[in-house]
Design a protein around this motif. Structure first.
Motif, PDB file in Angstrom:
ATOM      1  N   LYS A  21       0.833  -1.203   0.000  1.00  0.00           N
ATOM      2  CA  LYS A  21       0.000   0.000   0.000  1.00  0.00           C
ATOM      3  C   LYS A  21       0.868   1.254   0.000  1.00  0.00           C
ATOM      4  CE  LYS A  21      -4.212   1.884   1.812  1.00  0.00           C
ATOM      5  NZ  LYS A  21      -5.019   1.892   0.614  1.00  0.00           N
ATOM      6  N   GLN A  22       1.942   1.235   0.770  1.00  0.00           N
ATOM      7  CA  GLN A  22       2.878   2.368   0.796  1.00  0.00           C
ATOM      8  C   GLN A  22       3.463   2.617  -0.590  1.00  0.00           C
ATOM      9  OE1 GLN A  22       3.640   4.267   3.439  1.00  0.00           O
ATOM     10  NE2 GLN A  22       5.352   5.416   2.599  1.00  0.00           N
ATOM     11  N   LYS A  23       3.816   1.545  -1.267  1.00  0.00           N
ATOM     12  CA  LYS A  23       4.393   1.667  -2.602  1.00  0.00           C
ATOM     13  C   LYS A  23       3.394   2.273  -3.587  1.00  0.00           C
ATOM     14  CE  LYS A  23       6.519  -1.146  -6.210  1.00  0.00           C
ATOM     15  NZ  LYS A  23       6.892  -2.495  -6.630  1.00  0.00           N
ATOM     16  N   THR A  24       2.141   1.833  -3.538  1.00  0.00           N
ATOM     17  CA  THR A  24       1.146   2.368  -4.472  1.00  0.00           C
ATOM     18  C   THR A  24       0.812   3.824  -4.156  1.00  0.00           C
ATOM     19  OG1 THR A  24      -0.665   1.451  -3.150  1.00  0.00           O
ATOM     20  CG2 THR A  24       0.109   0.136  -5.002  1.00  0.00           C
ATOM     21  N   ILE A  25       0.744   4.165  -2.870  1.00  0.00           N
ATOM     22  CA  ILE A  25       0.485   5.562  -2.501  1.00  0.00           C
ATOM     23  C   ILE A  25       1.637   6.445  -2.969  1.00  0.00           C
ATOM     24  CG2 ILE A  25       0.242   7.156  -0.561  1.00  0.00           C
ATOM     25  CD1 ILE A  25      -1.213   4.866   0.939  1.00  0.00           C
ATOM     26  N   SER A  26       2.863   5.969  -2.791  1.00  0.00           N
ATOM     27  CA  SER A  26       4.038   6.729  -3.236  1.00  0.00           C
ATOM     28  C   SER A  26       4.028   6.937  -4.746  1.00  0.00           C
ATOM     29  CB  SER A  26       5.320   6.020  -2.829  1.00  0.00           C
ATOM     30  OG  SER A  26       5.401   5.917  -1.437  1.00  0.00           O
ATOM     31  N   GLN A  27       3.635   5.904  -5.493  1.00  0.00           N
ATOM     32  CA  GLN A  27       3.531   6.036  -6.955  1.00  0.00           C
ATOM     33  C   GLN A  27       2.468   7.062  -7.324  1.00  0.00           C
ATOM     34  OE1 GLN A  27       2.748   2.058  -8.337  1.00  0.00           O
ATOM     35  NE2 GLN A  27       4.908   1.516  -8.389  1.00  0.00           N
ATOM     36  N   ASN A  28       1.345   7.043  -6.615  1.00  0.00           N
ATOM     37  CA  ASN A  28       0.285   8.014  -6.896  1.00  0.00           C
ATOM     38  C   ASN A  28       0.756   9.439  -6.635  1.00  0.00           C
ATOM     39  OD1 ASN A  28      -1.461   5.946  -7.600  1.00  0.00           O
ATOM     40  ND2 ASN A  28      -2.489   5.921  -5.618  1.00  0.00           N
ATOM     41  N   ILE A  29       1.442   9.652  -5.516  1.00  0.00           N
ATOM     42  CA  ILE A  29       1.929  10.990  -5.185  1.00  0.00           C
ATOM     43  C   ILE A  29       2.990  11.438  -6.189  1.00  0.00           C
ATOM     44  CG2 ILE A  29       3.207  12.322  -3.460  1.00  0.00           C
ATOM     45  CD1 ILE A  29       1.719  10.672  -1.309  1.00  0.00           C
ATOM     46  N   ALA A  30       3.854  10.522  -6.601  1.00  0.00           N
ATOM     47  CA  ALA A  30       4.901  10.868  -7.570  1.00  0.00           C
ATOM     48  C   ALA A  30       4.320  11.241  -8.924  1.00  0.00           C
ATOM     49  CB  ALA A  30       5.874   9.706  -7.724  1.00  0.00           C
ATOM     50  N   ASN A  31       3.162  10.690  -9.253  1.00  0.00           N
ATOM     51  CA  ASN A  31       2.541  10.948 -10.560  1.00  0.00           C
ATOM     52  C   ASN A  31       1.367  11.911 -10.472  1.00  0.00           C
ATOM     53  OD1 ASN A  31       4.009   9.189 -12.459  1.00  0.00           O
ATOM     54  ND2 ASN A  31       3.342   7.593 -11.044  1.00  0.00           N
ATOM     55  N   VAL A  32       1.366  12.782  -9.470  1.00  0.00           N
ATOM     56  CA  VAL A  32       0.248  13.698  -9.277  1.00  0.00           C
ATOM     57  C   VAL A  32       0.079  14.666 -10.452  1.00  0.00           C
ATOM     58  CG1 VAL A  32       1.503  15.465  -7.976  1.00  0.00           C
ATOM     59  CG2 VAL A  32      -0.931  15.105  -7.546  1.00  0.00           C
ATOM     60  N   ASP A  33       1.136  14.975 -11.177  1.00  0.00           N
ATOM     61  CA  ASP A  33       1.048  15.898 -12.314  1.00  0.00           C
ATOM     62  C   ASP A  33       1.176  15.206 -13.664  1.00  0.00           C
ATOM     63  OD1 ASP A  33       0.690  18.196 -10.762  1.00  0.00           O
ATOM     64  OD2 ASP A  33       2.847  18.350 -10.397  1.00  0.00           O
ATOM     65  N   THR A  34       1.199  13.884 -13.689  1.00  0.00           N
ATOM     66  CA  THR A  34       1.335  13.137 -14.940  1.00  0.00           C
ATOM     67  C   THR A  34      -0.014  13.106 -15.665  1.00  0.00           C
ATOM     68  OG1 THR A  34       3.012  11.747 -13.914  1.00  0.00           O
ATOM     69  CG2 THR A  34       1.996  10.923 -15.947  1.00  0.00           C
ATOM     70  N   PRO A  35      -0.052  13.576 -16.918  1.00  0.00           N
ATOM     71  CA  PRO A  35      -1.315  13.561 -17.657  1.00  0.00           C
ATOM     72  C   PRO A  35      -1.854  12.142 -17.839  1.00  0.00           C
ATOM     73  CG  PRO A  35       0.304  14.933 -18.771  1.00  0.00           C
ATOM     74  CD  PRO A  35       1.017  14.212 -17.679  1.00  0.00           C
ATOM     75  N   TYR A  37      -2.748   9.909 -15.870  1.00  0.00           N
ATOM     76  CA  TYR A  37      -2.387   8.874 -14.892  1.00  0.00           C
ATOM     77  C   TYR A  37      -3.601   8.603 -14.015  1.00  0.00           C
ATOM     78  CZ  TYR A  37      -0.130   6.448 -11.030  1.00  0.00           C
ATOM     79  OH  TYR A  37       0.200   5.520 -10.071  1.00  0.00           O
ATOM     80  N   LYS A  38      -3.906   7.345 -13.823  1.00  0.00           N
ATOM     81  CA  LYS A  38      -5.020   6.945 -12.967  1.00  0.00           C
ATOM     82  C   LYS A  38      -4.464   6.385 -11.665  1.00  0.00           C
ATOM     83  CE  LYS A  38      -7.964   8.140 -15.986  1.00  0.00           C
ATOM     84  NZ  LYS A  38      -8.562   9.451 -15.837  1.00  0.00           N
ATOM     85  N   ALA A  39      -5.010   6.860 -10.566  1.00  0.00           N
ATOM     86  CA  ALA A  39      -4.546   6.449  -9.243  1.00  0.00           C
ATOM     87  C   ALA A  39      -4.762   4.960  -9.037  1.00  0.00           C
ATOM     88  CB  ALA A  39      -5.278   7.246  -8.177  1.00  0.00           C
ATOM     89  N   LYS A  40      -3.852   4.359  -8.283  1.00  0.00           N
ATOM     90  CA  LYS A  40      -3.929   2.938  -7.955  1.00  0.00           C
ATOM     91  C   LYS A  40      -4.238   2.789  -6.474  1.00  0.00           C
ATOM     92  CE  LYS A  40      -0.542   1.837 -11.464  1.00  0.00           C
ATOM     93  NZ  LYS A  40       0.834   1.431 -11.719  1.00  0.00           N
ATOM     94  N   ASP A  41      -4.769   1.640  -6.128  1.00  0.00           N
ATOM     95  CA  ASP A  41      -5.084   1.344  -4.739  1.00  0.00           C
ATOM     96  C   ASP A  41      -4.840  -0.137  -4.505  1.00  0.00           C
ATOM     97  OD1 ASP A  41      -5.861   1.756  -2.163  1.00  0.00           O
ATOM     98  OD2 ASP A  41      -7.979   2.100  -2.604  1.00  0.00           O
ATOM     99  N   VAL A  42      -4.699  -0.522  -3.254  1.00  0.00           N
ATOM    100  CA  VAL A  42      -4.514  -1.927  -2.893  1.00  0.00           C
ATOM    101  C   VAL A  42      -5.828  -2.423  -2.325  1.00  0.00           C
ATOM    102  CG1 VAL A  42      -3.237  -3.547  -1.462  1.00  0.00           C
ATOM    103  CG2 VAL A  42      -2.089  -1.551  -2.401  1.00  0.00           C
ATOM    104  N   SER A  43      -6.303  -3.518  -2.862  1.00  0.00           N
ATOM    105  CA  SER A  43      -7.565  -4.086  -2.419  1.00  0.00           C
ATOM    106  C   SER A  43      -7.328  -4.930  -1.173  1.00  0.00           C
ATOM    107  CB  SER A  43      -8.171  -4.942  -3.531  1.00  0.00           C
ATOM    108  OG  SER A  43      -9.289  -5.647  -3.042  1.00  0.00           O
ATOM    109  N   PHE A  44      -7.868  -4.489  -0.048  1.00  0.00           N
ATOM    110  CA  PHE A  44      -7.718  -5.235   1.196  1.00  0.00           C
ATOM    111  C   PHE A  44      -8.415  -6.585   1.102  1.00  0.00           C
ATOM    112  CE2 PHE A  44      -9.197  -6.466   5.427  1.00  0.00           C
ATOM    113  CZ  PHE A  44      -7.984  -6.547   6.077  1.00  0.00           C
TER     114      PHE A  44
END
Length: 130
Positions: A21-35, A37-44
């Motif tokens: 989950k930390q890895k996916t959140i970090s990827q989302n934050i890193a790509n906040v300005d990427t045209p 880009y769709k946010a990812k999440d971890v399915s519990f």
């Protein structure tokens, strides 16, 4: 003879989930300005099903009983497709990601503290209660 309970394995699986989950959140934050880009999440749910399947076994006492198996996929990362928060098609809500990051850090720390407590208990037992 089993030396330890399933607690260590369960805590380890919780830490693995939190790290993913930390890895996916970090990827989302890193790509906040990427045209586009769709946010990812971890399915519990998927992560929980995998943990249950790997650690719990059902004992069938009759051949007519159902088997306890599930066909969940091994990939727990999902893409949130229907959200667009910027004009360039980006689907990352930075406020949501930052709150998820804080929540995940608390969860990870709680699991690490519990695991540390289990190891300290073992250390006490090995040391003869001293």
């Amino acid at each position: 003879m089993k030396l330890f309970s399933n607690t260590f394995q369960t805590l380890e699986q919780g830490l693995d989930y939190s790290a993913l989950k930390q890895k996916t959140i970090s990827q989302n934050i890193a790509n906040v300005d990427t045209p586009n880009y769709k946010a990812k999440d971890v399915s519990f749910k998927n992560a929980f099903q995998q943990a249950v399947q790997s650690s719990m076994r059902a004992n069938r006492t009759d051949p007519r009983h159902y088997e306890f198996t599930s066909s969940s996929s091994s990939n727990s990362v999902i893409i949130r497709k229907n959200n667009s928060y910027q004009h360039n098609g980006n689907g990352v809500d930075i406020d949501h990601e930052m709150s998820e990051l804080a929540e995940n850090q608390i969860y990870y720390q709680a699991l690490a503290d519990r695991l540390n407590g289990k190891f300290n208990s073992l250390k006490t037992v090995i040391g003869g209660g001293r």
